[in-house]
Design a protein around this motif. Sequence first.
Motif, PDB file in Angstrom:
ATOM      1  N   VAL A 179      35.157  36.354  47.584  1.00 45.59           N
ATOM      2  CA  VAL A 179      36.614  36.465  47.603  1.00 45.59           C
ATOM      3  C   VAL A 179      37.184  35.740  48.823  1.00 45.59           C
ATOM      4  CG1 VAL A 179      38.532  38.095  47.800  1.00 45.59           C
ATOM      5  CG2 VAL A 179      36.672  38.545  46.211  1.00 45.59           C
ATOM      6  N   LEU A 180      36.523  35.856  49.968  1.00 49.88           N
ATOM      7  CA  LEU A 180      36.983  35.132  51.156  1.00 49.88           C
ATOM      8  C   LEU A 180      36.884  33.618  50.965  1.00 49.88           C
ATOM      9  CD1 LEU A 180      35.509  37.307  54.040  1.00 49.88           C
ATOM     10  CD2 LEU A 180      37.920  37.036  53.403  1.00 49.88           C
ATOM     11  N   ILE A 181      35.787  33.178  50.372  1.00 53.97           N
ATOM     12  CA  ILE A 181      35.638  31.744  50.088  1.00 53.97           C
ATOM     13  C   ILE A 181      36.707  31.293  49.102  1.00 53.97           C
ATOM     14  CG2 ILE A 181      34.133  30.035  48.989  1.00 53.97           C
ATOM     15  CD1 ILE A 181      31.767  31.612  50.249  1.00 53.97           C
ATOM     16  N   PHE A 182      36.956  32.119  48.081  1.00 56.56           N
ATOM     17  CA  PHE A 182      37.990  31.772  47.115  1.00 56.56           C
ATOM     18  C   PHE A 182      39.372  31.733  47.770  1.00 56.56           C
ATOM     19  CE2 PHE A 182      41.233  32.711  43.981  1.00 56.56           C
ATOM     20  CZ  PHE A 182      41.005  31.668  43.111  1.00 56.56           C
ATOM     21  N   PHE A 183      39.646  32.631  48.707  1.00 55.67           N
ATOM     22  CA  PHE A 183      40.912  32.636  49.431  1.00 55.67           C
ATOM     23  C   PHE A 183      41.127  31.286  50.126  1.00 55.67           C
ATOM     24  CE2 PHE A 183      43.233  33.284  53.412  1.00 55.67           C
ATOM     25  CZ  PHE A 183      44.425  33.811  52.934  1.00 55.67           C
ATOM     26  N   ILE A 235      41.698  30.151  39.175  1.00 58.68           N
ATOM     27  CA  ILE A 235      40.805  31.316  39.157  1.00 58.68           C
ATOM     28  C   ILE A 235      39.718  31.137  38.107  1.00 58.68           C
ATOM     29  CG2 ILE A 235      40.703  33.804  38.702  1.00 58.68           C
ATOM     30  CD1 ILE A 235      43.652  33.886  39.759  1.00 58.68           C
ATOM     31  N   LEU A 236      40.090  30.696  36.922  1.00 56.49           N
ATOM     32  CA  LEU A 236      39.103  30.504  35.852  1.00 56.49           C
ATOM     33  C   LEU A 236      38.129  29.381  36.181  1.00 56.49           C
ATOM     34  CD1 LEU A 236      41.343  30.973  32.694  1.00 56.49           C
ATOM     35  CD2 LEU A 236      39.521  32.488  33.485  1.00 56.49           C
ATOM     36  N   VAL A 237      38.620  28.287  36.736  1.00 61.92           N
ATOM     37  CA  VAL A 237      37.736  27.178  37.110  1.00 61.92           C
ATOM     38  C   VAL A 237      36.729  27.647  38.153  1.00 61.92           C
ATOM     39  CG1 VAL A 237      37.655  24.949  38.300  1.00 61.92           C
ATOM     40  CG2 VAL A 237      39.297  25.305  36.474  1.00 61.92           C
ATOM     41  N   TYR A 238      37.191  28.386  39.143  1.00 64.53           N
ATOM     42  CA  TYR A 238      36.292  28.897  40.181  1.00 64.53           C
ATOM     43  C   TYR A 238      35.224  29.816  39.570  1.00 64.53           C
ATOM     44  CZ  TYR A 238      34.651  31.032  44.494  1.00 64.53           C
ATOM     45  OH  TYR A 238      33.863  31.460  45.531  1.00 64.53           O
ATOM     46  N   CYS A 239      35.656  30.755  38.752  1.00 60.02           N
ATOM     47  CA  CYS A 239      34.717  31.728  38.178  1.00 60.02           C
ATOM     48  C   CYS A 239      33.713  31.070  37.236  1.00 60.02           C
ATOM     49  CB  CYS A 239      35.483  32.836  37.465  1.00 60.02           C
ATOM     50  SG  CYS A 239      36.394  33.909  38.585  1.00 60.02           S
ATOM     51  N   PHE A 240      34.171  30.170  36.374  1.00 56.64           N
ATOM     52  CA  PHE A 240      33.248  29.482  35.470  1.00 56.64           C
ATOM     53  C   PHE A 240      32.286  28.587  36.246  1.00 56.64           C
ATOM     54  CE2 PHE A 240      36.465  30.162  31.998  1.00 56.64           C
ATOM     55  CZ  PHE A 240      35.665  31.000  31.251  1.00 56.64           C
ATOM     56  N   LYS A 292      53.252  33.869  41.948  1.00 56.28           N
ATOM     57  CA  LYS A 292      52.380  34.275  40.847  1.00 56.28           C
ATOM     58  C   LYS A 292      51.043  33.565  40.991  1.00 56.28           C
ATOM     59  CE  LYS A 292      54.227  30.914  37.618  1.00 56.28           C
ATOM     60  NZ  LYS A 292      54.859  30.676  36.359  1.00 56.28           N
ATOM     61  N   PRO A 293      49.975  34.172  40.504  1.00 57.48           N
ATOM     62  CA  PRO A 293      48.646  33.573  40.675  1.00 57.48           C
ATOM     63  C   PRO A 293      48.466  32.325  39.821  1.00 57.48           C
ATOM     64  CG  PRO A 293      48.494  35.560  39.366  1.00 57.48           C
ATOM     65  CD  PRO A 293      49.911  35.460  39.819  1.00 57.48           C
ATOM     66  N   ASP A 294      47.528  31.491  40.234  1.00 60.27           N
ATOM     67  CA  ASP A 294      47.165  30.282  39.508  1.00 60.27           C
ATOM     68  C   ASP A 294      45.943  30.615  38.656  1.00 60.27           C
ATOM     69  OD1 ASP A 294      46.532  27.786  38.576  1.00 60.27           O
ATOM     70  OD2 ASP A 294      46.449  26.834  40.548  1.00 60.27           O
ATOM     71  N   LEU A 295      46.183  30.999  37.430  1.00 59.57           N
ATOM     72  CA  LEU A 295      45.120  31.455  36.544  1.00 59.57           C
ATOM     73  C   LEU A 295      44.101  30.354  36.258  1.00 59.57           C
ATOM     74  CD1 LEU A 295      44.113  33.878  34.959  1.00 59.57           C
ATOM     75  CD2 LEU A 295      45.538  33.150  33.055  1.00 59.57           C
ATOM     76  N   ALA A 296      44.551  29.132  36.163  1.00 61.69           N
ATOM     77  CA  ALA A 296      43.630  28.016  35.902  1.00 61.69           C
ATOM     78  C   ALA A 296      42.648  27.841  37.052  1.00 61.69           C
ATOM     79  CB  ALA A 296      44.413  26.724  35.663  1.00 61.69           C
ATOM     80  N   PHE A 305      43.109  38.637  41.791  1.00 55.94           N
ATOM     81  CA  PHE A 305      42.728  38.380  40.410  1.00 55.94           C
ATOM     82  C   PHE A 305      41.263  37.946  40.320  1.00 55.94           C
ATOM     83  CE2 PHE A 305      47.071  38.723  39.255  1.00 55.94           C
ATOM     84  CZ  PHE A 305      47.105  38.879  37.878  1.00 55.94           C
ATOM     85  N   ALA A 306      40.841  37.149  41.286  1.00 50.37           N
ATOM     86  CA  ALA A 306      39.466  36.643  41.275  1.00 50.37           C
ATOM     87  C   ALA A 306      38.443  37.751  41.470  1.00 50.37           C
ATOM     88  CB  ALA A 306      39.293  35.570  42.344  1.00 50.37           C
TER      89      ALA A 306
END
Length: 178
Positions: free
Chosen positions: A99-103, A36-41, A30-34, A143-144
């Motif tokens: 998205v690649l950097i986030f991966f 994802i949110l930290v990265y996006c913010f 399952k994804p790590d929502l925290a 998700f990101a």
Amino acid sequence: MKWFFRITIFLLLIPVQTLLLEKIQIAGVKPDLALILVYCFSWARGEIHGLLWGVALGGLVDLFSIGLLGVNFILKTTTGLAIGILGRSFLNLSLLWNVLIFFFISLLHDFLGTLLVEGMREGGLFLLAQPDMVGRALYNSLFAVGLLFLFSKRSGEKGSFDHAGVLFSAGGNTRSTE
């Protein structure tokens, strides 16, 4: 309104992560929502917001986890600060590059988390790389994509990913330093 939004995210993170995302896991991942949110913010708002969101969400995840206390706090705070700093110019790229950097950030996050929790065992670093890390990084990236797209449309600071395939942009960030 901003505080209501922030408090809502903070209060709903753990129930959504544990109840809702538990239902949509793929192959036990399952994804790590925290994360994802930290990265996006961090990407959208800068290093101070990234640092604060990393502290808040990393601490919240640690508070409700049964693992080693402080691992999520350290990793998400560091991620928030680093992505916020990089977000000034380097991450003002296309959606695909983000998205690649986030991966790779997600892979690094899981690898360092496993290294901190498990330590160096007799098998070395290769045994620390678990197969579900790649699956979680892919799932996190999916998700990101949606969140980064929403952040880019909502925030006039980052534009709309106009740099298509350019690795480094000359434009940088137009945020004020106030």
